[in-house]
Design an enzyme around this catalytic site. Structure first.
Site, mmCIF file in Angstrom:
data_model
loop_
_atom_site.group_PDB
_atom_site.id
_atom_site.type_symbol
_atom_site.label_atom_id
_atom_site.label_comp_id
_atom_site.label_asym_id
_atom_site.label_seq_id
_atom_site.Cartn_x
_atom_site.Cartn_y
_atom_site.Cartn_z
ATOM 1 N N ARG A 232 74.541 -14.587 6.285
ATOM 2 C CA ARG A 232 74.186 -13.562 7.193
ATOM 3 C C ARG A 232 75.265 -12.991 7.868
ATOM 4 O O ARG A 232 76.215 -13.705 8.222
ATOM 5 C CB ARG A 232 72.952 -13.873 8.106
ATOM 6 C CG ARG A 232 71.625 -14.476 7.603
ATOM 7 C CD ARG A 232 71.008 -13.208 6.779
ATOM 8 N NE ARG A 232 70.705 -12.142 7.619
ATOM 9 C CZ ARG A 232 69.553 -11.987 8.529
ATOM 10 N NH1 ARG A 232 68.581 -13.170 8.520
ATOM 11 N NH2 ARG A 232 69.398 -10.924 9.153
ATOM 12 N N GLU A 261 75.174 -4.710 10.701
ATOM 13 C CA GLU A 261 74.770 -3.712 9.929
ATOM 14 C C GLU A 261 73.728 -2.466 10.299
ATOM 15 O O GLU A 261 72.968 -2.624 11.245
ATOM 16 C CB GLU A 261 73.694 -4.602 8.802
ATOM 17 C CG GLU A 261 74.638 -5.684 8.250
ATOM 18 C CD GLU A 261 73.704 -6.620 7.051
ATOM 19 O OE1 GLU A 261 72.623 -6.323 6.779
ATOM 20 O OE2 GLU A 261 74.176 -7.435 6.781
ATOM 21 N N HIS A 279 74.538 -5.228 1.529
ATOM 22 C CA HIS A 279 73.416 -6.261 1.836
ATOM 23 C C HIS A 279 72.371 -6.169 0.388
ATOM 24 O O HIS A 279 71.164 -5.926 0.862
ATOM 25 C CB HIS A 279 72.796 -6.037 3.103
ATOM 26 C CG HIS A 279 71.845 -7.409 3.547
ATOM 27 N ND1 HIS A 279 71.828 -7.883 4.694
ATOM 28 C CD2 HIS A 279 71.342 -8.422 2.828
ATOM 29 C CE1 HIS A 279 71.048 -8.884 4.815
ATOM 30 N NE2 HIS A 279 70.863 -9.165 3.554
#
Length: 313
Positions: A232, A261, A279
């Site tokens: 992450r 993000e 991602h």
């Protein structure tokens, strides 16, 4: 089950959306002009939430839904869900482990190769016509490099097995030493970074692992080292990573996740030794369908009073 109201927090998968619509009374939060008002209007009927790695159920949302029984996450990451609040209120939580392990591990190896062999920069070299003016510069070999892994869980182990096929020595850091492996264990991330060429982040995001890759770790990895993050974004202190790459204190990075993000530091855009992905670790047709089926299966199991497929809480 068509009368059961399920709140979907954001667009995720058209297949999942269609199946939820077919099986339940689906409420799409992102379509509401006034989200707080929308939640208030439907608070008496919502019994389930479907979220993902970026949109979960925080304490405020949970408190606003008195009939909430289950949160089913279309992801393996659950740091956006207030698990303690769910436990306190007896709300079940499910997620999608295992089905995405192979894809994420595949991508980690792809990122390693892309960074070391400069695949993206080489592709641009051909497309831009520069090859006609001379050969591309030499790059770095992957086979035989020492791979250090932060988090030797499902994904970490799958990365290790793939890296072994490239004759890479494997070492790792985790909260406790694993008894069922012969990989070299280091009791700190700094020691791990000091003793590997490639550092792969593959652990869950918790308060303890937030910024687990900091300036000290990056400096230990060094100007020939490569950082790969398929965990992450907040695992890495992003400003420190950016400055290390810009200043040449770190050899390269392959990133699928970021701290804020979809915002990505623009300083990285011009660096040939950095590969940036949006991602997409689990982003294959096959895996996303399997993840959606798990979400649906967990919801149906809950409302039919059957055992949950992948319970977390």
């Amino acid at each position: 089950m068509e009368s059961i109201s399920v709140l979907m927090l954001c667009p995720m998968s058209s297949y999942l959306e269609e199946e939820l619509q077919r099986r339940f009374n689906l409420l799409k939060l992102w379509t509401a002009p006034q989200k707080p008002q929308f939640i208030k209007e439907h608070s008496g009927s919502i019994r389930a939430i479907v979220g993902n790695a970026g949109a979960g159920a925080d304490a405020e949302l949970i408190e606003a839904l008195p009939r909430l029984e289950i949160v089913s996450s279309y992801s393996v990451g659950v740091d956006k869900i207030d698990l303690n609040k769910c436990r306190e209120k007896g709300i079940r939580v499910t997620y999608t482990p295992d089905v995405l392990t192979e894809d994420v591990a595949d991508l980690a190896i792809g990122l390693i190769l892309a960074v070391l062999r400069r695949l993206c920069a080489s592709d641009q070299y051909v497309r831009s016509g520069k090859w006609k003016k001379g050969d591309y510069k030499l790059t770095t070999k992957f086979t035989g490099k020492t791979v250090g892994i932060i988090g030797l869980g499902r994904i970490g182990m799958a990365v290790a097995k793939r890296a072994e096929a490239f004759s890479c020595p494997i070492c790792y850091y985790s909260r406790t030493e694993k008894r069922d492996t012969n990989y070299k264990y280091y009791p700190s991330v700094v020691e791990l970074a000091s003793n590997c060429n490639i550092l792969v982040v593959a652990c869950p995001l918790t308060e303890e692992t937030r910024h687990i890759v900091n300036r000290e770790v990056i400096n230990a990895l060094g100007p020939k080292g490569v950082l790969i993050n398929v965990g992450r974004g907040p695992h890495v202190d992003e400003p420190e990573l950016v400055s290390a790459l810009v200043e040449g204190r770190l050899g390269g990075a392959g990133l699928d996740v970021y701290e804020h993000e979809p915002e990505v530091p623009e300083e990285l855009f011009g660096l040939e030794n950095v590969v940036l992905l949006p991602h997409v670790g689990s982003g294959t047709v096959e895996t996303r369908k399997a993840m959606a089926d798990l979400v649906l299966g967990n919801l149906e199991a809950h409302f039919l009073n059957k055992p949950l497929l992948t319970p977390l809480v």
